[in-house]
Design a protein around this motif. Sequence first.
Motif, short mmCIF file in Angstrom:
data_model
loop_
_atom_site.label_atom_id
_atom_site.label_comp_id
_atom_site.label_asym_id
_atom_site.label_seq_id
_atom_site.Cartn_x
_atom_site.Cartn_y
_atom_site.Cartn_z
N ARG A 96 0.86 -1.19 0.00
CA ARG A 96 0.00 0.00 0.00
C ARG A 96 0.89 1.23 0.00
O ARG A 96 1.80 1.38 0.82
CB ARG A 96 -0.93 0.03 1.22
N ILE A 97 0.62 2.15 -0.94
CA ILE A 97 1.44 3.35 -1.08
C ILE A 97 0.53 4.55 -1.29
O ILE A 97 -0.51 4.44 -1.97
CB ILE A 97 2.45 3.20 -2.25
N THR A 98 0.87 5.67 -0.71
CA THR A 98 0.11 6.90 -0.88
C THR A 98 1.01 7.97 -1.47
O THR A 98 2.20 8.06 -1.13
CB THR A 98 -0.51 7.38 0.46
N ALA A 99 0.44 8.78 -2.37
CA ALA A 99 1.21 9.82 -3.06
C ALA A 99 0.27 10.97 -3.43
O ALA A 99 -0.94 10.77 -3.56
CB ALA A 99 1.86 9.25 -4.32
N PRO A 100 0.81 12.18 -3.60
CA PRO A 100 -0.03 13.29 -4.08
C PRO A 100 -0.62 12.97 -5.45
O PRO A 100 -0.06 12.21 -6.23
CB PRO A 100 0.96 14.46 -4.17
N PHE A 101 -1.76 13.59 -5.75
CA PHE A 101 -2.53 13.21 -6.93
C PHE A 101 -1.73 13.35 -8.22
O PHE A 101 -1.59 12.39 -8.99
CB PHE A 101 -3.81 14.05 -7.01
N ASP A 102 -1.22 14.54 -8.51
CA ASP A 102 -0.53 14.77 -9.78
C ASP A 102 0.72 13.91 -9.89
O ASP A 102 0.95 13.23 -10.90
CB ASP A 102 -0.16 16.24 -9.93
N LEU A 103 1.54 13.95 -8.88
CA LEU A 103 2.78 13.17 -8.88
C LEU A 103 2.48 11.68 -8.99
O LEU A 103 3.13 10.94 -9.75
CB LEU A 103 3.58 13.45 -7.60
N ALA A 219 -9.10 32.79 -8.22
CA ALA A 219 -10.22 32.74 -9.16
C ALA A 219 -10.87 31.36 -9.12
O ALA A 219 -12.08 31.22 -9.21
CB ALA A 219 -9.74 33.06 -10.57
N LEU A 220 -10.04 30.33 -8.98
CA LEU A 220 -10.51 28.95 -8.91
C LEU A 220 -9.74 28.25 -7.79
O LEU A 220 -8.53 28.45 -7.64
CB LEU A 220 -10.27 28.22 -10.23
N VAL A 221 -10.44 27.41 -7.03
CA VAL A 221 -9.84 26.72 -5.89
C VAL A 221 -10.21 25.24 -5.95
O VAL A 221 -11.36 24.89 -6.25
CB VAL A 221 -10.33 27.31 -4.55
N SER A 222 -9.25 24.37 -5.66
CA SER A 222 -9.53 22.94 -5.56
C SER A 222 -8.58 22.31 -4.56
O SER A 222 -7.44 22.76 -4.40
CB SER A 222 -9.38 22.25 -6.92
N ASN A 223 -9.06 21.25 -3.90
CA ASN A 223 -8.19 20.49 -3.00
C ASN A 223 -7.42 19.42 -3.75
O ASN A 223 -6.65 18.67 -3.15
CB ASN A 223 -9.02 19.83 -1.88
N ASN A 224 -7.60 19.35 -5.06
CA ASN A 224 -6.98 18.31 -5.88
C ASN A 224 -5.97 18.95 -6.83
O ASN A 224 -6.33 19.77 -7.68
CB ASN A 224 -8.07 17.58 -6.68
N GLY A 225 -4.70 18.55 -6.67
CA GLY A 225 -3.66 19.13 -7.51
C GLY A 225 -3.85 18.83 -8.98
O GLY A 225 -3.46 19.61 -9.85
N CYS A 243 7.55 21.42 -10.27
CA CYS A 243 8.12 21.21 -11.60
C CYS A 243 7.85 19.79 -12.09
O CYS A 243 7.58 19.57 -13.28
CB CYS A 243 9.62 21.49 -11.57
N LEU A 244 7.88 18.81 -11.17
CA LEU A 244 7.64 17.43 -11.57
C LEU A 244 6.21 17.21 -12.06
O LEU A 244 5.96 16.35 -12.91
CB LEU A 244 7.92 16.48 -10.40
N ASP A 245 5.27 18.00 -11.53
CA ASP A 245 3.87 17.84 -11.94
C ASP A 245 3.63 18.32 -13.37
O ASP A 245 2.68 17.87 -14.01
CB ASP A 245 2.95 18.63 -11.00
#
Length: 301
Positions: A96-103, A219-225, A243-245
């Motif tokens: 099981r691994i967790t990571a930020p959405f975009d990355l 102007a726009l807000v989201s909790n999801n990268g 930069c990686l995203d």
Amino acid sequence: MSLDLPDIRLLRRIAELGRMAAVARETGLSPATVSARLKGAEESLGVRLFLRTTRSLSLTEEGRRFMAASERLVTDWESLAETVRGGEAALSGMIRITAPFDLGTQHVAPLLEAFQQEHPQVTVDLDLDDALVDLVSGGFDLAIRGGVPADSRLRVRRIGSIRPVVVAAPSYIAEHGAPQVPADLAHHRCIVRRAGDRLADEWCFARGAEHPVVRVRPALVSNNGGQTRRWALAGAGLAIKSCLDVIDDVRAGRLVKVLQGWEPSPLPLMLVSPPQRLEPARVAALRERLVACFARLEEAA
């Protein structure tokens, strides 16, 4: 009666399937044997682990605590067995691994797919979440995070850097122009990420001795990268991203870096794992694959 590892595994399987008859079919034991071993385990522990109905079983509060505590015991035993075998057996089991959405979507998910195809007896569970999750209570083997975790008990290894950059689509630049200095952001549409109740609307910059901090107007807000990136690609405004995203988007010309020369110092990108825990061979193998992958990304960025 005292509990042994087969008993613990049987109890965990009862919890997973919710029916003793299903466990009996899977294990080849008789339903009476499964029931007797469950009863003996509860008597040995002095607590009731399951609430029984005529159709199913559900965990008691003591049962939930037992399952959470026994997961580490089973994992550590499997790790010890793998160590004794010298890693000769095929890798198997759950990671099981967790990571930020975009990355996670762009770099981790393709690596996990290739890793699992090479080791078909391994199951990989990827949790994509920009919020920080608790590794121990969540049952995670690995996490990828920006910055050094506040919990000093966690095992950490630096695998790269997070270099924030401000980007926009060429269509946005053509219509609104590009900011030349951070203060110009006051006149632009900005796309902002939210972490829980906190808005990341203070954008930090650095150039030489100057370290301006600009509070942008979202102007726009989201909790999801991933969503902030999609809005930027659509020309909806300026976004500050790792930069990686956006490395592939910038290379392809879908996004353009602005305010270059004003980037703040990078944050370390860390590979994190739970404290004081034997690491199964499958997790160690994936760890090294991730380290090599992000080393290549670091060179290319």
